[in-house]
Design a protein around this motif. Sequence first.
Motif, mmCIF file in Angstrom:
data_model
loop_
_atom_site.group_PDB
_atom_site.id
_atom_site.type_symbol
_atom_site.label_atom_id
_atom_site.label_comp_id
_atom_site.label_asym_id
_atom_site.label_seq_id
_atom_site.Cartn_x
_atom_site.Cartn_y
_atom_site.Cartn_z
ATOM 1 N N ASP A 78 10.326 5.144 4.153
ATOM 2 C CA ASP A 78 9.426 4.985 4.910
ATOM 3 C C ASP A 78 8.826 3.455 5.078
ATOM 4 O OD1 ASP A 78 7.257 5.811 6.475
ATOM 5 O OD2 ASP A 78 5.777 6.243 4.863
ATOM 6 N N ALA A 79 8.680 2.867 3.858
ATOM 7 C CA ALA A 79 7.920 1.555 3.895
ATOM 8 C C ALA A 79 8.912 0.279 4.449
ATOM 9 C CB ALA A 79 7.497 1.318 2.466
ATOM 10 N N ILE A 80 10.170 0.289 4.106
ATOM 11 C CA ILE A 80 11.113 -0.554 4.544
ATOM 12 C C ILE A 80 12.029 -0.141 5.557
ATOM 13 C CG2 ILE A 80 12.698 -2.312 3.457
ATOM 14 C CD1 ILE A 80 10.012 -2.299 2.300
ATOM 15 N N ASN A 81 11.226 0.214 6.778
ATOM 16 C CA ASN A 81 12.117 0.549 7.858
ATOM 17 C C ASN A 81 12.167 -0.230 9.109
ATOM 18 O OD1 ASN A 81 9.246 0.285 8.580
ATOM 19 N ND2 ASN A 81 9.354 2.553 9.429
ATOM 20 N N PHE A 82 12.147 -1.712 8.722
ATOM 21 C CA PHE A 82 12.736 -2.626 9.541
ATOM 22 C C PHE A 82 13.336 -3.693 8.746
ATOM 23 C CE2 PHE A 82 8.685 -3.182 7.346
ATOM 24 C CZ PHE A 82 8.790 -4.587 6.633
ATOM 25 N N GLU A 83 14.218 -4.639 9.681
ATOM 26 C CA GLU A 83 15.213 -5.492 9.197
ATOM 27 C C GLU A 83 14.732 -6.924 8.582
ATOM 28 O OE1 GLU A 83 18.512 -4.793 8.787
ATOM 29 O OE2 GLU A 83 17.754 -2.555 9.059
ATOM 30 N N ALA A 84 15.600 -7.516 7.968
ATOM 31 C CA ALA A 84 15.071 -8.910 7.509
ATOM 32 C C ALA A 84 16.583 -9.523 7.793
ATOM 33 C CB ALA A 84 14.785 -8.833 5.935
ATOM 34 N N PRO A 85 16.763 -9.937 8.963
ATOM 35 C CA PRO A 85 18.015 -10.676 9.136
ATOM 36 C C PRO A 85 18.156 -12.027 8.743
ATOM 37 C CG PRO A 85 16.752 -10.559 11.315
ATOM 38 C CD PRO A 85 15.893 -9.846 10.067
ATOM 39 N N VAL A 86 19.275 -12.662 8.269
ATOM 40 C CA VAL A 86 19.431 -13.843 8.127
ATOM 41 C C VAL A 86 20.345 -14.536 9.222
ATOM 42 C CG1 VAL A 86 20.871 -15.486 6.558
ATOM 43 C CG2 VAL A 86 19.774 -13.466 5.591
ATOM 44 N N VAL A 87 19.645 -15.451 9.829
ATOM 45 C CA VAL A 87 20.158 -16.104 11.189
ATOM 46 C C VAL A 87 20.791 -17.546 10.717
ATOM 47 C CG1 VAL A 87 19.515 -17.151 13.296
ATOM 48 C CG2 VAL A 87 18.472 -15.177 12.664
ATOM 49 N N LYS A 88 21.960 -17.643 11.033
ATOM 50 C CA LYS A 88 22.918 -18.834 10.776
ATOM 51 C C LYS A 88 22.689 -19.686 11.874
ATOM 52 C CE LYS A 88 27.725 -20.213 10.050
ATOM 53 N NZ LYS A 88 29.042 -19.695 9.930
ATOM 54 N N LEU A 89 22.072 -21.108 11.394
ATOM 55 C CA LEU A 89 21.768 -22.114 12.427
ATOM 56 C C LEU A 89 23.015 -23.238 12.167
ATOM 57 C CD1 LEU A 89 18.243 -22.882 11.414
ATOM 58 C CD2 LEU A 89 19.090 -21.381 13.227
ATOM 59 N N ASP A 90 23.557 -23.540 10.957
ATOM 60 C CA ASP A 90 24.975 -24.108 11.137
ATOM 61 C C ASP A 90 25.749 -23.642 9.888
ATOM 62 O OD1 ASP A 90 24.101 -25.683 8.617
ATOM 63 O OD2 ASP A 90 23.188 -27.199 9.925
ATOM 64 N N GLU A 91 26.862 -24.605 9.373
ATOM 65 C CA GLU A 91 27.849 -23.707 8.625
ATOM 66 C C GLU A 91 27.027 -23.554 7.369
ATOM 67 O OE1 GLU A 91 30.780 -22.797 9.007
ATOM 68 O OE2 GLU A 91 30.151 -23.195 11.130
ATOM 69 N N LYS A 92 26.174 -24.352 6.921
ATOM 70 C CA LYS A 92 25.366 -24.206 5.582
ATOM 71 C C LYS A 92 23.813 -23.795 5.439
ATOM 72 C CE LYS A 92 26.854 -27.891 3.752
ATOM 73 N NZ LYS A 92 26.983 -29.242 2.480
ATOM 74 N N THR A 93 23.299 -23.664 6.613
ATOM 75 C CA THR A 93 21.980 -23.597 6.854
ATOM 76 C C THR A 93 21.522 -22.255 7.664
ATOM 77 O OG1 THR A 93 21.617 -25.913 7.177
ATOM 78 C CG2 THR A 93 19.793 -24.821 7.753
ATOM 79 N N PHE A 94 20.654 -21.649 6.960
ATOM 80 C CA PHE A 94 20.212 -20.222 7.554
ATOM 81 C C PHE A 94 18.661 -19.927 7.291
ATOM 82 C CE2 PHE A 94 24.531 -20.098 5.473
ATOM 83 C CZ PHE A 94 25.192 -19.418 6.227
ATOM 84 N N VAL A 95 18.239 -19.192 8.241
ATOM 85 C CA VAL A 95 16.821 -18.815 8.275
ATOM 86 C C VAL A 95 16.592 -17.479 8.212
ATOM 87 C CG1 VAL A 95 16.622 -18.773 10.690
ATOM 88 C CG2 VAL A 95 14.561 -18.654 9.343
ATOM 89 N N LEU A 96 15.852 -17.010 7.022
ATOM 90 C CA LEU A 96 15.765 -15.671 6.960
ATOM 91 C C LEU A 96 14.437 -15.137 7.470
ATOM 92 C CD1 LEU A 96 15.840 -12.927 5.249
ATOM 93 C CD2 LEU A 96 14.701 -14.037 3.431
#
Length: 436
Positions: A78-96
């Motif tokens: 019920d509480a954690i009913n949404f996503e937390a995607p990791v988005v790739k910006l380049d080969e070694k850089t990601f935004v959570l």
Amino acid sequence: MKLYSTNNTALRVSFKEAVFNSMPQDKGLYMPVEIPQLDAEFIQNIEQYSLPEIAYKVASVLLKDEIPARDLKALIDDAINFEAPVVKLDEKTFVLELFHGPSLAFKDFGARFMSRVMAYFLKDGEQLLDVLVATSGDTGGAVALGFLGVPNTRVTILYPEGRVSPIQELQLTTNGQNIRAIEVKGTFDDCQTLVKQAFADDELNARFRLTSANSINISRLIPQTFYYFNTYAQLKKQGFSDVLFSVPSGNFGNIGAGLLAYKLGLPVKQFIAATNMNDTVPRFLESGVYETKPSVQTYANAMDVGAPSNWIRIMDLFNQDLEALKKVVTSYRFTDDETLAGIKEIDQKYNYVACPHTAIAYLAVEQFRKENPQDNSAAVFLSTAHACKFPDIFPAHIGAKIEIPEQVKALESKPKHAGQLGIDFNAFKEYLLSKA
């Protein structure tokens, strides 16, 4: 699960008691007596699990038998009913991206979990639970939506006048029902001090059943570990094993949760505490002298904290050993001008719109890479709030790219309801007593 106070390691309380009392009478913070290790097989196969499955595993290991398995699973679903995607910006850089919950901020993880834990433990006929919370921006909105309509609870939110964005203020002041807001003529630190004074006041504690929804409450810290494990799982699917996290840090609850995940067995190579010019921790790591100072207002308002409460938890995790902590944690500070330059750089390089807190975390990754050119870790910087909350920060060409979520549009037609107070505790106490 048993917990002690950072000011009294001999103290033992249950999770339920720690959740409702929020802060020990000795003014320490609650910490788990034992930090168990997640089994190696789970970590090795973590990419096979969903976010709710990871959350249930971590919570069940930490809480043990405090909440029966079936009830805990239902609570988390019920509480954690949404996503937390990791988005790739380049080969070694990601935004959570941690802004996909109802209040568009990472604090939805903690606030929704905490409200449901409290509702689970509350019994019919028990005394009304009064939740006090100080906010520098996003905590209040997440707590308001997390507790809105929860039976037998009343939430009082204190926020600093003129130091939250218009959208953040709407999230605090337009709810009604069991949520009330107070605009304080002061800083976030002043708001936080008022809340702590209330918890230490004998008359208020005799009259009310007080608890906190700030990150001093252990039930806020636990669910924030979930997305660190889930991020590692997402990166492991992409073939990464070395991971570093750059965390926008104000009250240091977010990075504190990451370090708790590390102590539970998450194989993180490095944590970076990224701050604005409220730089108590960077100065401490440089000098070894911990010296707080009054907070200053910046573009990254949720990080405008001069005396971060959760730092004592982080030092406790490392047994007060500064050198051991510095092997895992480094920290950088950035000015408003640098923050704005970071926003522009992220847009230019990646066509990605980052809020000021996110931009500071990005800048910290870049600084770390300059100082450690041989490091090949996957670098994840945390995006803690939706960019729409900070419309006045962005240059026009970047601001035009921001899509306004429907829940924000709906807020704009609602009237604001907020009390006004100064920083005098007696006035706040009288407010609470008069509204009983």
